[in-house]
Design a protein around this motif. Structure first.
Motif, PDB file in Angstrom:
ATOM      1  N   SER A   1     -71.593  62.657 -49.535  1.00 12.12           N
ATOM      2  CA  SER A   1     -71.210  62.879 -48.143  1.00 12.12           C
ATOM      3  C   SER A   1     -72.370  62.588 -47.204  1.00 12.12           C
ATOM      4  O   SER A   1     -72.190  62.060 -46.100  1.00 12.12           O
ATOM      5  N   ALA A   2     -73.610  62.905 -47.647  1.00 10.39           N
ATOM      6  CA  ALA A   2     -74.786  62.583 -46.835  1.00 10.39           C
ATOM      7  C   ALA A   2     -74.943  61.076 -46.705  1.00 10.39           C
ATOM      8  O   ALA A   2     -75.280  60.563 -45.629  1.00 10.39           O
ATOM      9  N   ALA A   3     -74.686  60.363 -47.793  1.00 11.69           N
ATOM     10  CA  ALA A   3     -74.795  58.905 -47.752  1.00 11.69           C
ATOM     11  C   ALA A   3     -73.759  58.318 -46.804  1.00 11.69           C
ATOM     12  O   ALA A   3     -74.047  57.384 -46.047  1.00 11.69           O
ATOM     13  N   LEU A   4     -72.529  58.865 -46.820  1.00 13.85           N
ATOM     14  CA  LEU A   4     -71.496  58.383 -45.913  1.00 13.85           C
ATOM     15  C   LEU A   4     -71.886  58.644 -44.463  1.00 13.85           C
ATOM     16  O   LEU A   4     -71.763  57.768 -43.604  1.00 13.85           O
ATOM     17  N   SER A   5     -72.366  59.862 -44.172  1.00 17.93           N
ATOM     18  CA  SER A   5     -72.765  60.200 -42.812  1.00 17.93           C
ATOM     19  C   SER A   5     -73.909  59.314 -42.333  1.00 17.93           C
ATOM     20  O   SER A   5     -73.912  58.831 -41.199  1.00 17.93           O
ATOM     21  N   ALA A   6     -74.885  59.102 -43.217  1.00 20.87           N
ATOM     22  CA  ALA A   6     -75.994  58.210 -42.865  1.00 20.87           C
ATOM     23  C   ALA A   6     -75.492  56.793 -42.624  1.00 20.87           C
ATOM     24  O   ALA A   6     -75.953  56.104 -41.698  1.00 20.87           O
ATOM     25  N   GLY A   7     -74.527  56.378 -43.424  1.00 20.99           N
ATOM     26  CA  GLY A   7     -73.959  55.042 -43.240  1.00 20.99           C
ATOM     27  C   GLY A   7     -73.227  54.905 -41.919  1.00 20.99           C
ATOM     28  O   GLY A   7     -73.328  53.863 -41.249  1.00 20.99           O
ATOM     29  N   ILE A   8     -72.472  55.936 -41.526  1.00 18.83           N
ATOM     30  CA  ILE A   8     -71.761  55.891 -40.247  1.00 18.83           C
ATOM     31  C   ILE A   8     -72.749  55.853 -39.085  1.00 18.83           C
ATOM     32  O   ILE A   8     -72.586  55.083 -38.129  1.00 18.83           O
ATOM     33  N   LEU A   9     -73.794  56.670 -39.160  1.00 19.80           N
ATOM     34  CA  LEU A   9     -74.824  56.657 -38.120  1.00 19.80           C
ATOM     35  C   LEU A   9     -75.505  55.296 -38.044  1.00 19.80           C
ATOM     36  O   LEU A   9     -75.743  54.766 -36.945  1.00 19.80           O
ATOM     37  N   ALA A  10     -75.837  54.730 -39.189  1.00 16.64           N
ATOM     38  CA  ALA A  10     -76.493  53.424 -39.213  1.00 16.64           C
ATOM     39  C   ALA A  10     -75.576  52.342 -38.659  1.00 16.64           C
ATOM     40  O   ALA A  10     -76.012  51.458 -37.905  1.00 16.64           O
ATOM     41  N   MET A  11     -74.290  52.401 -39.029  1.00 17.98           N
ATOM     42  CA  MET A  11     -73.331  51.425 -38.533  1.00 17.98           C
ATOM     43  C   MET A  11     -73.220  51.512 -37.012  1.00 17.98           C
ATOM     44  O   MET A  11     -73.257  50.497 -36.302  1.00 17.98           O
ATOM     45  N   ALA A  12     -73.081  52.753 -36.494  1.00 19.40           N
ATOM     46  CA  ALA A  12     -72.962  52.930 -35.047  1.00 19.40           C
ATOM     47  C   ALA A  12     -74.233  52.485 -34.334  1.00 19.40           C
ATOM     48  O   ALA A  12     -74.187  51.869 -33.265  1.00 19.40           O
ATOM     49  N   GLY A  13     -75.398  52.780 -34.935  1.00 14.97           N
ATOM     50  CA  GLY A  13     -76.657  52.367 -34.334  1.00 14.97           C
ATOM     51  C   GLY A  13     -76.812  50.858 -34.313  1.00 14.97           C
ATOM     52  O   GLY A  13     -77.197  50.271 -33.292  1.00 14.97           O
TER      53      GLY A  13
ATOM     54  N   ALA B   1     -82.347  56.285 -36.222  1.00  8.01           N
ATOM     55  CA  ALA B   1     -83.268  57.343 -36.642  1.00  8.01           C
ATOM     56  C   ALA B   1     -82.498  58.516 -37.236  1.00  8.01           C
ATOM     57  O   ALA B   1     -82.923  59.122 -38.229  1.00  8.01           O
ATOM     58  N   GLY B   2     -81.351  58.847 -36.629  1.00  9.47           N
ATOM     59  CA  GLY B   2     -80.513  59.903 -37.175  1.00  9.47           C
ATOM     60  C   GLY B   2     -80.007  59.563 -38.563  1.00  9.47           C
ATOM     61  O   GLY B   2     -79.903  60.444 -39.433  1.00  9.47           O
ATOM     62  N   ALA B   3     -79.705  58.298 -38.800  1.00  3.88           N
ATOM     63  CA  ALA B   3     -79.255  57.872 -40.132  1.00  3.88           C
ATOM     64  C   ALA B   3     -80.349  58.099 -41.168  1.00  3.88           C
ATOM     65  O   ALA B   3     -80.084  58.587 -42.278  1.00  3.88           O
ATOM     66  N   VAL B   4     -81.583  57.767 -40.809  1.00 10.82           N
ATOM     67  CA  VAL B   4     -82.711  57.991 -41.724  1.00 10.82           C
ATOM     68  C   VAL B   4     -82.885  59.484 -41.994  1.00 10.82           C
ATOM     69  O   VAL B   4     -83.088  59.898 -43.154  1.00 10.82           O
ATOM     70  N   PHE B   5     -82.789  60.301 -40.935  1.00  6.61           N
ATOM     71  CA  PHE B   5     -82.953  61.748 -41.097  1.00  6.61           C
ATOM     72  C   PHE B   5     -81.895  62.326 -42.037  1.00  6.61           C
ATOM     73  O   PHE B   5     -82.209  63.106 -42.941  1.00  6.61           O
ATOM     74  N   VAL B   6     -80.637  61.953 -41.827  1.00  3.57           N
ATOM     75  CA  VAL B   6     -79.554  62.485 -42.671  1.00  3.57           C
ATOM     76  C   VAL B   6     -79.720  62.006 -44.107  1.00  3.57           C
ATOM     77  O   VAL B   6     -79.526  62.765 -45.055  1.00  3.57           O
ATOM     78  N   ALA B   7     -80.111  60.740 -44.267  1.00  2.00           N
ATOM     79  CA  ALA B   7     -80.290  60.208 -45.616  1.00  2.00           C
ATOM     80  C   ALA B   7     -81.413  60.944 -46.359  1.00  2.00           C
ATOM     81  O   ALA B   7     -81.253  61.305 -47.535  1.00  2.00           O
TER      82      ALA B   7
END
Length: 245
Positions: free
Chosen positions: A131-143, A235-241
């Protein structure tokens, strides 16, 4: 922005936000909510997606879309109404209706996506590595999307609605509403998908996202916001990952 049609639109937006607020009532306050007739809305938010079912989830997303996206389009709606002085057909209700049809379609897809992610137990950003990987992926995609030519092209139309409408006004208000909705969808779909990270039905997230999307469409402020927001999301994607490992 005066007249009965504007009051009706503002009432729609306020009603959508009021319904969303009622849906976010904590469990301990639901009994009081039922006493005032808000039991359906409170139960809708507190039910799991499986228990709520697709229809209720689609209703929730439709309310979110109306509450969050209609305010971001107010300058464009006002610009289109200005064209009435030229003698063009500018039925306000048809324009807004076409716009909301596009976001209703998005709501159906988002509701289906939420059900799939819930059943796969992927909706908690810090619940598991998956789930963390998915959230990081969504943040990275949006960024990353903040830097794409498609995002720039859609934003350019939202920031200059008079030019956009003058190119297509002969197609009628409903089709112009569809076009405007499609352009706004191109601007904001990735930011709306951040609800899967910030929390679906999180009032604070919805308020902040609405503000950012509205500011991003303004010609002066928006140009200074789009790319810094992209950097912040990456940056949020990196933090969540990192915290999900």
């Amino acid at each position: 922005m005066r007249g009965p049609h504007w009051l009706a639109l503002f009432a729609l937006i306020l009603a959508a936000w009021a319904a969303l607020y009622a849906m976010s009532i904590p469990a301990e306050l639901r009994a009081a909510g039922r006493a005032y007739g808000a039991g359906f809305w409170a139960d809708l938010c507190n039910l799991t997606p499986d228990a709520a079912g697709f229809a209720r989830m689609a209703l929730m997303w439709a309310l979110m879309s109306a509450a969050m996206m209609a305010p971001t389009a107010l300058p464009a709606f006002a610009t289109y109404e200005d064209l009435s002085h030229s003698g063009a057909e500018t039925r306000f209700s048809a324009l807004v209706g076409g716009y909301l049809v596009i976001w209703l379609g998005f709501s159906l897809l988002a509701a289906a996506t939420q059900l799939v992610l819930f059943r796969a137990e992927l909706l908690d950003p810090f619940g598991s590595s998956a789930s963390a990987a998915l959230s990081a992926g969504i943040l990275a995609m949006a960024g990353a999307y903040q830097f794409t030519p498609l995002k720039d092209a859609c934003l350019s139309k939202c920031r200059a609605p008079m030019t956009f409408f003058m190119q297509h006004y002969d197609q009628g208000p409903f089709r112009n509403g569809l076009r405007l909705g499609a352009v706004c969808l191109g601007c904001c779909w990735a930011l709306m998908m951040l609800a899967f990270v910030g929390g679906v039905m999180n009032i604070a997230f919805m308020g902040l996202a609405t503000l950012l999307m509205a500011l991003e469409k303004l010609p002066d402020i928006g140009r200074w916001l789009t790319r810094p927001l992209g950097v912040a999301l990456l940056a949020g994607a990196v933090f969540v990952a990192l915290n999900g490992i």
